[in-house]
Design a protein around this motif. Structure first.
Motif, PDB file in Angstrom:
ATOM      1  N   TYR A   5      -1.857  61.702  11.097  1.00 21.35           N
ATOM      2  CA  TYR A   5      -2.088  63.038  10.563  1.00 21.35           C
ATOM      3  C   TYR A   5      -2.833  62.896   9.238  1.00 21.35           C
ATOM      4  CZ  TYR A   5      -1.266  67.710   8.720  1.00 21.35           C
ATOM      5  OH  TYR A   5      -1.445  68.964   8.191  1.00 21.35           O
ATOM      6  N   GLY A   6      -3.978  63.558   9.144  1.00 20.47           N
ATOM      7  CA  GLY A   6      -4.902  63.324   8.029  1.00 20.47           C
ATOM      8  C   GLY A   6      -4.508  63.953   6.732  1.00 20.47           C
ATOM      9  N   VAL A   7      -3.348  63.601   6.200  1.00 21.67           N
ATOM     10  CA  VAL A   7      -2.935  64.059   4.872  1.00 21.67           C
ATOM     11  C   VAL A   7      -2.793  62.835   3.991  1.00 21.67           C
ATOM     12  CG1 VAL A   7      -0.483  64.008   5.459  1.00 21.67           C
ATOM     13  CG2 VAL A   7      -1.255  65.431   3.572  1.00 21.67           C
ATOM     14  N   GLU A   8      -3.203  62.950   2.736  1.00 19.41           N
ATOM     15  CA  GLU A   8      -3.222  61.764   1.882  1.00 19.41           C
ATOM     16  C   GLU A   8      -2.359  61.967   0.636  1.00 19.41           C
ATOM     17  OE1 GLU A   8      -7.331  60.673   1.430  1.00 19.41           O
ATOM     18  OE2 GLU A   8      -7.494  60.140   3.545  1.00 19.41           O
ATOM     19  N   HIS A   9      -2.970  62.074  -0.531  1.00 20.54           N
ATOM     20  CA  HIS A   9      -2.207  62.098  -1.770  1.00 20.54           C
ATOM     21  C   HIS A   9      -1.536  63.443  -2.019  1.00 20.54           C
ATOM     22  CE1 HIS A   9      -4.496  58.468  -3.680  1.00 20.54           C
ATOM     23  NE2 HIS A   9      -4.014  58.223  -2.484  1.00 20.54           N
ATOM     24  N   ALA A  10      -0.213  63.418  -2.158  1.00 24.97           N
ATOM     25  CA  ALA A  10       0.538  64.614  -2.508  1.00 24.97           C
ATOM     26  C   ALA A  10       0.571  64.753  -4.033  1.00 24.97           C
ATOM     27  CB  ALA A  10       1.952  64.524  -1.961  1.00 24.97           C
ATOM     28  N   THR A  11       0.791  65.950  -4.493  1.00 22.91           N
ATOM     29  CA  THR A  11       0.779  66.194  -5.944  1.00 22.91           C
ATOM     30  C   THR A  11       2.146  66.569  -6.495  1.00 22.91           C
ATOM     31  OG1 THR A  11       0.110  68.482  -5.499  1.00 22.91           O
ATOM     32  CG2 THR A  11      -1.640  66.875  -5.952  1.00 22.91           C
TER      33      THR A  11
ATOM     34  N   ALA B 259       5.125  67.191   8.766  1.00 21.80           N
ATOM     35  CA  ALA B 259       3.986  66.932   9.658  1.00 21.80           C
ATOM     36  C   ALA B 259       4.127  65.581  10.346  1.00 21.80           C
ATOM     37  CB  ALA B 259       2.684  66.987   8.859  1.00 21.80           C
ATOM     38  N   PHE B 260       4.587  64.556   9.610  1.00 22.97           N
ATOM     39  CA  PHE B 260       4.793  63.240  10.212  1.00 22.97           C
ATOM     40  C   PHE B 260       5.872  63.313  11.295  1.00 22.97           C
ATOM     41  CE2 PHE B 260       3.327  61.308   5.974  1.00 22.97           C
ATOM     42  CZ  PHE B 260       2.018  61.188   6.422  1.00 22.97           C
ATOM     43  N   ILE B 261       6.972  64.021  11.005  1.00 22.00           N
ATOM     44  CA  ILE B 261       8.063  64.145  11.974  1.00 22.00           C
ATOM     45  C   ILE B 261       7.592  64.890  13.221  1.00 22.00           C
ATOM     46  CG2 ILE B 261      10.270  65.318  12.393  1.00 22.00           C
ATOM     47  CD1 ILE B 261      11.098  64.506   9.568  1.00 22.00           C
ATOM     48  N   GLN B 262       6.816  65.943  13.022  1.00 26.07           N
ATOM     49  CA  GLN B 262       6.278  66.681  14.165  1.00 26.07           C
ATOM     50  C   GLN B 262       5.370  65.792  15.010  1.00 26.07           C
ATOM     51  OE1 GLN B 262       4.034  70.166  13.081  1.00 26.07           O
ATOM     52  NE2 GLN B 262       4.189  71.066  15.125  1.00 26.07           N
TER      53      GLN B 262
ATOM     54  N   ALA C 172       1.147  56.198  23.137  1.00 24.31           N
ATOM     55  CA  ALA C 172       1.106  56.129  21.670  1.00 24.31           C
ATOM     56  C   ALA C 172       1.743  54.826  21.210  1.00 24.31           C
ATOM     57  CB  ALA C 172       1.835  57.325  21.061  1.00 24.31           C
ATOM     58  N   SER C 173       0.956  53.977  20.585  1.00 20.66           N
ATOM     59  CA  SER C 173       1.490  52.691  20.122  1.00 20.66           C
ATOM     60  C   SER C 173       2.164  52.812  18.767  1.00 20.66           C
ATOM     61  CB  SER C 173       0.371  51.654  20.053  1.00 20.66           C
ATOM     62  OG  SER C 173      -0.686  52.118  19.217  1.00 20.66           O
ATOM     63  N   PHE C 174       1.681  53.720  17.915  1.00 23.86           N
ATOM     64  CA  PHE C 174       2.222  53.890  16.566  1.00 23.86           C
ATOM     65  C   PHE C 174       2.015  55.322  16.096  1.00 23.86           C
ATOM     66  CE2 PHE C 174       1.340  49.345  16.573  1.00 23.86           C
ATOM     67  CZ  PHE C 174       2.396  48.805  15.863  1.00 23.86           C
ATOM     68  N   VAL C 175       2.864  55.719  15.161  1.00 17.70           N
ATOM     69  CA  VAL C 175       2.573  56.852  14.295  1.00 17.70           C
ATOM     70  C   VAL C 175       2.293  56.265  12.918  1.00 17.70           C
ATOM     71  CG1 VAL C 175       3.551  58.843  13.101  1.00 17.70           C
ATOM     72  CG2 VAL C 175       3.862  58.586  15.564  1.00 17.70           C
ATOM     73  N   VAL C 176       1.241  56.753  12.277  1.00 14.51           N
ATOM     74  CA  VAL C 176       0.817  56.231  10.976  1.00 14.51           C
ATOM     75  C   VAL C 176       1.323  57.154   9.879  1.00 14.51           C
ATOM     76  CG1 VAL C 176      -1.163  55.569   9.553  1.00 14.51           C
ATOM     77  CG2 VAL C 176      -1.253  55.276  12.044  1.00 14.51           C
TER      78      VAL C 176
ATOM     79  N   LYS D 229      13.643  59.382  12.929  1.00 16.13           N
ATOM     80  CA  LYS D 229      12.955  60.069  14.016  1.00 16.13           C
ATOM     81  C   LYS D 229      12.195  59.064  14.886  1.00 16.13           C
ATOM     82  CE  LYS D 229      13.183  63.873  14.303  1.00 16.13           C
ATOM     83  NZ  LYS D 229      14.093  64.774  15.081  1.00 16.13           N
ATOM     84  N   CYS D 230      11.639  58.028  14.265  1.00 12.55           N
ATOM     85  CA  CYS D 230      10.974  56.967  15.033  1.00 12.55           C
ATOM     86  C   CYS D 230      11.955  56.232  15.928  1.00 12.55           C
ATOM     87  CB  CYS D 230      10.296  55.983  14.079  1.00 12.55           C
ATOM     88  SG  CYS D 230       8.763  56.584  13.340  1.00 12.55           S
TER      89      CYS D 230
END
Length: 500
Positions: free
Chosen positions: A160-166, A177-180, A193-197, A274-275
């Motif tokens: 999921y294309g999210v990067e630096h949080a503030t 979003a990662f859990i979803q 699916a081999s991995f979730v990043v 969750k993984c």
């Protein structure tokens, strides 16, 4: 597969600094295969013996052809003609440097503040680079992309294309979003699916990661330094790791920072649980050395707690262009082994050369990056060989994330020689979605598990990723040109068949 930052001052040297770093060498510049000649079980692993040259791996004619690029019909079996045409054209556009320069200038200009112009540009990007390098705007579109990959014998790493949080609110949104994304793997084709990043910078602010890294570096300098918040982890630093970032004793975390750190741990815990629940491994991306120690700390502490039977569930990332890469990998792997912890790594060449060189120079230190591209190639191959041998001995797992054809060949040959070709859970290869297609399909046809790194998200959100891919692609001209050559050859063959 880590984030990449553009460095204008290095533009004229891209041929050395970027192109060869990430791409397959030309036939005139073969990558030397190295064997690890040090004592893996020694109490102290030193840098001097990590890159010693040993006798070359025996590459018979049969082994040299283990990845077959000659039979393009077999290579691109299952790939629709329309996709081949679109991919060839998109890669051709991305290889035109003036077009890339213009595009990057436009995307960073005030023109993008004009609604009509922005809408037109986003539409162009969506129908070209976005569709080529990204899996879709949401999980519904991702499912279609993953299904097509699965049909062609490739697996997916969902990013999921999210990067630096503030701040904490954006960290919470990233965690959800990662859990979803993890939950969505159950609706995908089986084992597709081999991995979730996950990016730690998305669930813990870079500011806090920098503070943690400074404290971890100071603890390396002064082992008596107390870090009350530190959980059980694996060794993070080697003897030659760069710790010049922290020149003086760092103030302890404040009460608020410790609270934010606890929240970050809780977020990672929820993701890992969750993984476990959905039986999908988690791959944690790397960043630059200013915050990488804290990221390694998160990855290693999670790896100790969570596993998949005797297989790793959490994979950290090692960037082979760093001088301390092999030493850190060996130390962490051996420490995990003593603890009975299965440890997995993703091995990449690296993507923060500009930042590392500039920071080291500004502080009066030598760059932590290898002095030559040959050393980087050697380090990657040596790290790969070490992990393949560990896997052959029944310990650990590795994802070899490379676009370098020679490195792919050497690793494949080594795996076959040691009889671990079919260790699908322990040895995997990976390339970015939309790049190095020839290598991906070649390794697939040779019987290896291959995944494509699939970023996804709205076009506006993932724009920076696309700009890095366009920037990176001109540094990957040898791989890109090779892919385009293979695609054109297959398109000609299909055309001749159609008219015959």
């Amino acid at each position: 597969m880590a984030n990449k930052v553009f460095c204008p001052k290095l533009l004229k040297n891209l041929g050395f600094h970027v192109r060869r770093l990430n791409s397959a060498p030309s036939p005139l510049s073969a990558v030397p295969p190295l064997n690890f000649t040090g004592d893996f079980n020694a109490a102290t692993v030193t840098a001097s013996n990590l890159l010693d040259t040993a006798p070359q791996i025996n590459t018979s004619q049969h082994n040299n052809n283990i990845i077959n690029f000659d039979n393009v019909k077999e290579l691109f079996h299952g790939v629709p003609t329309t996709k081949l045409i679109r991919s060839s054209l998109t890669l051709q556009m991305a290889a035109i440097e003036p077009m890339v320069d213009l595009g990057m200038w436009v995307m960073n200009s005030k023109l993008m503040e004009m609604p009509v112009f922005r809408e037109v540009m986003l539409a162009f990007v969506k129908n070209t680079f976005y569709e080529h390098f990204c899996a879709g705007k949401d999980l519904t579109e991702v499912r279609r992309t993953v299904t097509k990959l699965s049909d062609s014998g490739l697996k997916a790493m969902l990013d999921y294309g999210v990067e630096h949080a503030t701040e904490n609110e954006s960290c919470e949104q990233s965690m959800k979003a990662f859990i979803q994304t993890i939950e969505s793997t159950k609706s995908l084709p089986e084992s597709s699916a081999s991995f979730v990043v996950a990016k730690i910078t998305a669930i813990c602010t870079p500011r806090l990661l920098k503070r943690m890294s400074d404290l971890l570096r100071w603890e390396k300098k002064d082992p008596s330094f107390n870090l009350p918040w530190k959980q059980q982890s694996l060794p993070i630093f080697a003897e030659n790791s760069p710790i010049y970032h922290t020149s003086k004793k760092t103030e302890p975390l404040t009460v608020e920072e410790e609270r934010d750190l606890q929240l970050a741990h809780e977020r990672l815990t929820k993701i890992c649980e969750k993984c476990v629940e959905h039986d999908v491994p988690l791959l944690i991306d790397a960043e630059d050395t200013t915050i990488q120690p804290a990221i390694d700390y998160f990855a290693y502490s999670a790896a100790i707690k969570y596993r998949k039977d005797d297989q790793p569930l959490i994979f950290g990332t090692i960037q082979a262009y760093l001088k301390d890469a092999k030493e850190r990998m060996v130390i962490a792997k051996k420490a995990a082994e003593k603890m009975g912890v299965p440890m997995g790594f993703k091995l990449v060449r690296g993507a923060y050369m500009c930042i590392e060189k500039q920071l080291a120079s500004s502080l009066g230190f030598k760059s932590p990056i290898h002095d030559s591209i040959e050393q980087t190639h050697a380090c990657f191959n040596s790290c790969a060989e070490f992990m393949i041998e560990e896997i052959a001995n029944g310990s650990g797992a590795v994802v070899l994330a490379t676009h370098n054809i020679e490195s792919g060949k050497l690793a494949a040959i080594k795996a076959i020689d040691l009889g671990i070709k079919n260790e699908m859970q322990s040895l995997q290869f990976a390339q970015l979605y939309g790049m190095a297609e020839g290598l991906s399909f070649g390794l697939r046809n040779a019987g290896f598990q291959v995944s494509k790194y699939l970023p996804f998200g709205p076009v506006e959100q993932i724009m920076h990723y696309l700009m890095r891919r366009a920037e990176e692609n001109r540094g990957l001209l040898s791989t890109s040109a090779f892919d385009r050559q293979l695609m054109r050859k297959e398109l000609r063959r299909r055309f001749e068949v159609a008219i015959s």
